[in-house]
Design an enzyme around this catalytic site. Structure first.
Site, mmCIF file in Angstrom:
data_model
loop_
_atom_site.group_PDB
_atom_site.id
_atom_site.type_symbol
_atom_site.label_atom_id
_atom_site.label_comp_id
_atom_site.label_asym_id
_atom_site.label_seq_id
_atom_site.Cartn_x
_atom_site.Cartn_y
_atom_site.Cartn_z
ATOM 1 N N TYR A 176 0.804 -1.215 0.000
ATOM 2 C CA TYR A 176 0.000 0.000 0.000
ATOM 3 C C TYR A 176 0.842 1.273 0.000
ATOM 4 O O TYR A 176 0.343 2.352 0.305
ATOM 5 C CB TYR A 176 -0.989 0.028 1.173
ATOM 6 N N ARG A 235 8.437 2.117 -0.647
ATOM 7 C CA ARG A 235 9.501 2.431 0.304
ATOM 8 C C ARG A 235 10.797 1.790 -0.157
ATOM 9 O O ARG A 235 10.804 0.656 -0.653
ATOM 10 C CB ARG A 235 9.164 1.937 1.713
ATOM 11 N N SER A 293 7.344 6.756 6.772
ATOM 12 C CA SER A 293 6.624 6.503 8.016
ATOM 13 C C SER A 293 7.588 6.114 9.138
ATOM 14 O O SER A 293 8.461 6.884 9.494
ATOM 15 C CB SER A 293 5.551 5.436 7.789
ATOM 16 N N HIS A 294 7.428 4.891 9.678
ATOM 17 C CA HIS A 294 8.215 4.485 10.837
ATOM 18 C C HIS A 294 9.509 3.766 10.462
ATOM 19 O O HIS A 294 10.190 3.234 11.349
ATOM 20 C CB HIS A 294 7.373 3.575 11.743
ATOM 21 N N LYS A 321 3.280 7.673 -0.426
ATOM 22 C CA LYS A 321 1.903 7.201 -0.373
ATOM 23 C C LYS A 321 1.159 7.900 -1.510
ATOM 24 O O LYS A 321 1.132 9.126 -1.580
ATOM 25 C CB LYS A 321 1.277 7.531 0.979
ATOM 26 N N ASP A 361 4.990 9.030 15.034
ATOM 27 C CA ASP A 361 5.937 8.567 14.030
ATOM 28 C C ASP A 361 6.293 9.718 13.098
ATOM 29 O O ASP A 361 5.813 10.843 13.265
ATOM 30 C CB ASP A 361 5.407 7.347 13.283
ATOM 31 N N ASP A 412 5.634 10.651 10.059
ATOM 32 C CA ASP A 412 4.629 11.374 9.275
ATOM 33 C C ASP A 412 3.384 11.714 10.101
ATOM 34 O O ASP A 412 2.433 12.295 9.585
ATOM 35 C CB ASP A 412 4.240 10.617 8.009
ATOM 36 N N ASP A 435 0.865 10.122 11.520
ATOM 37 C CA ASP A 435 -0.466 9.503 11.486
ATOM 38 C C ASP A 435 -0.675 8.529 12.641
ATOM 39 O O ASP A 435 -1.804 8.145 12.943
ATOM 40 C CB ASP A 435 -0.741 8.812 10.147
ATOM 41 N N ARG A 436 0.423 8.138 13.315
ATOM 42 C CA ARG A 436 0.307 7.188 14.424
ATOM 43 C C ARG A 436 0.773 7.837 15.714
ATOM 44 O O ARG A 436 1.667 8.676 15.711
ATOM 45 C CB ARG A 436 1.141 5.934 14.143
ATOM 46 N N HIS A 463 -3.364 -0.157 7.088
ATOM 47 C CA HIS A 463 -4.389 0.891 7.159
ATOM 48 C C HIS A 463 -5.096 1.104 5.827
ATOM 49 O O HIS A 463 -6.289 1.400 5.799
ATOM 50 C CB HIS A 463 -3.771 2.194 7.664
ATOM 51 N N GLU A 507 -6.058 0.259 14.763
ATOM 52 C CA GLU A 507 -4.982 -0.712 14.595
ATOM 53 C C GLU A 507 -4.032 -0.674 15.789
ATOM 54 O O GLU A 507 -3.833 0.380 16.403
ATOM 55 C CB GLU A 507 -4.152 -0.394 13.348
ATOM 56 N N SER A 543 -0.933 -0.638 15.587
ATOM 57 C CA SER A 543 0.186 0.233 15.232
ATOM 58 C C SER A 543 -0.073 1.688 15.582
ATOM 59 O O SER A 543 0.860 2.497 15.611
ATOM 60 C CB SER A 543 0.494 0.108 13.741
ATOM 61 N N GLY A 544 -1.325 2.056 15.836
ATOM 62 C CA GLY A 544 -1.636 3.433 16.200
ATOM 63 C C GLY A 544 -2.338 4.222 15.122
ATOM 64 O O GLY A 544 -2.481 5.435 15.225
ATOM 65 N N HIS A 545 -2.792 3.545 14.061
ATOM 66 C CA HIS A 545 -3.640 4.191 13.054
ATOM 67 C C HIS A 545 -5.087 4.157 13.552
ATOM 68 O O HIS A 545 -5.618 3.080 13.848
ATOM 69 C CB HIS A 545 -3.568 3.431 11.717
ATOM 70 N N SER A 562 5.051 -8.458 7.016
ATOM 71 C CA SER A 562 4.713 -7.065 6.763
ATOM 72 C C SER A 562 4.530 -6.796 5.275
ATOM 73 O O SER A 562 5.236 -7.353 4.433
ATOM 74 C CB SER A 562 5.809 -6.148 7.300
#
Length: 475
Positions: free
Chosen positions: A11, A14, A102-103, A112, A239, A241, A243-244, A305, A322, A324-326, A426
């Site tokens: 998604y 990277r 991201s992380h 993204k 993180d 960016d 979002d989390r 996500h 989630e 992960s924190g989303h 992952s």
């Protein structure tokens, strides 16, 4: 143009800076994505970026590529990815690219890609972009696209503060590990009336504190100490960016984000009785138990996500969370994750209930739970390794409820009366992920010993990799 095909992931994209990615390749990808948009009659795109050392240069390269294909660009500069999604509505532009890894560690960067409101490309779209990039399938426009810089932060802040007024003043620690949120989150929280204690909020593109990952124990432990030293009510980490989020309560207790999913579910169900709450397969059993207790409909879906957002077009859940924190407050905000909205939402919940964070957590069912554990496994080996592991788990836990269908997507979950654990690969990095929990300390130790012994059998896992996260939880 030749490139490492593994940079196109489930998604997002990277890769390693200088090895997998360089400005020439990024401009090529911009031309390809611009052509992708043009063929779908999408004439405009938003470009935003995080604070990584190469994000400015890569953003500029993308803009050159998009303009080559005739796409008009809004450049919103350095911001958070939730703000990028919000900008789609504010600027009435449903496509764009956010530059971030991201992380992932500092040596990575990525993108993204968006082609609809609150949406990023997932498997089919990413595969199409990869195919086009491999075949140099792009077209030069007769008219070069325009570019306009837009500063949207004040408008974004105003919208969030209008949606989430907070009557109670909290003393809040903010620690984004020297990344993007450090330049943004403290200002928003002060405008919301909070007393803010800034820790590691000065941006340093070298990532001197390591990866900004709220799920990493080292980050959470540092935040715990900062909260206790500041005598704060709550601490937030972010993180790169933004979002989390990660949180620590006033007693210095690290709260893993699946527990926060349960808290948010309780809050959402108070406002939307009987609503569906969606969560990913890595989440604690406390999530389903809390949803059911509060009259909601639990719906488990695969980790990732973008997969959750896409599924929600069908399920229409009021909230998605989630481990992960989303977090997606789809009924009350938009169908995307936004770390700053989540931050204010938690503070508003505590303000309205009169609870401390510790009290809110203690009101939930209690489990002994591991952090999210990530172990390096090469991209070309991780799928095959999981195919070796899954039959062993089914054999050794024959009484468990096994979830390895589309709800798991890329892994296997085993649910038992007093415990659960998940092993998956992952979609956006070369590693396996493990999460486990139990009702008692003895059962937790039993699971930990079993999982550690099982995984140490396989040479495909590199236990010394620097991108590993929380592997000490299996010691």
């Amino acid at each position: 143009m030749k490139f490492n095909p593994h940079i196109f992931r489930g998604y997002d994209l990277r890769g390693l800076v200088g090895t997998d990615l360089n400005p020439e390749l990024v401009e090529h990808i911009g031309k390809v994505f611009g052509t992708y948009l043009k063929r779908r009659k999408l004439p405009r795109a938003i470009i935003g970026r995080d604070s990584r050392a190469t994000s400015q240069a890569y953003g500029d390269a993308l803009i050159r590529g998009l303009r080559f294909a005739g796409i008009d660009v809004f450049d919103i500069g350095m911001t958070l990815v939730g703000t990028f999604y919000w900008a789609q509505y504010y600027l009435n532009t449903n496509s764009g690219v956010f530059v971030t890894a991201s992380h992932n560690p500092a040596e990575f960067n990525g993108f993204k890609f968006a082609s609809d409101f609150s949406e990023t490309l997932v498997t089919d779209g990413m595969n199409e972009l990869r195919r086009m990039a491999e075949k140099d399938d792009y077209e030069k426009s007769d008219k070069v696209g325009t570019v306009r810089k837009k500063d949207i932060q004040d408008s974004y802040f105003s919208d969030l503060l209008t949606r989430l007024p907070i009557k109670r003043k909290f003393r809040v620690v903010v620690d984004p590990s020297c990344t993007t949120a450090g330049a943004i989150a403290p200002d928003l929280l002060r405008k919301a009336g909070m007393e803010v204690v800034e820790k590691n909020c000065v941006i340093d593109q070298s990532f001197p504190l390591g990866t900004a990952d709220p799920t990493e124990t080292l980050v959470a432990e540092r935040l715990r100490k900062e909260v206790l030293e500041a005598h704060a009510d709550i601490g937030f980490s972010y993180d790169a960016d933004g979002d989390r989020i990660g949180i620590v309560d006033e007693k210095g207790t690290i709260i893993w984000n699946d527990v926060l999913v349960a808290i948010f579910a309780e809050d959402v169900l108070h406002q939307h009785p009987g609503a569906t709450i969606m969560y990913n397969t890595l989440c604690s059993k406390v999530v389903e138990e809390t949803i059911v207790k509060n009259g909601g409909k639990p719906f488990m879906w695969r980790t990732g996500h973008s997969f959750l957002k896409k599924k929600n077009q069908e399920i229409m859940a009021a909230f998605i969370g989630e481990l992960s924190g989303h977090f997606f407050f789809s009924k009350d905000f938009y169908n995307h994750d936004d770390g700053l909205y989540s931050t204010l939402r938690l503070l508003r919940y505590l303000s309205e209930t009169g609870k401390s964070l510790h009290e809110a957590v203690m009101d939930l069912p209690q489990y002994v739970s591991s952090p999210e554990i990530k172990m390096f496994c090469a991209d070309d080996k991780k799928v095959f390794l999981l195919e070796k592991i899954s039959p062993l788990l089914k054999k050794d836990f024959q009484g468990a409820l096994v979830i390895d269908d589309e709800r798991a997507g890329d892994g296997i979950r085993l649910d038992m009366e007093d415990a659960m654990f998940v092993v998956r690969y992952s979609q956006n990095g070369p590693y396996l992920t493990v999460k486990f929990e139990a009702r008692t300390d003895d059962r937790y130790r039993e699971l930990k010993e079993y999982i550690s012994k099982l995984l140490h059998q396989f040479n495909e896992i590199d236990w010394n990799s620097k991108i590993n996260v929380n592997v000490n939880a299996l010691s």
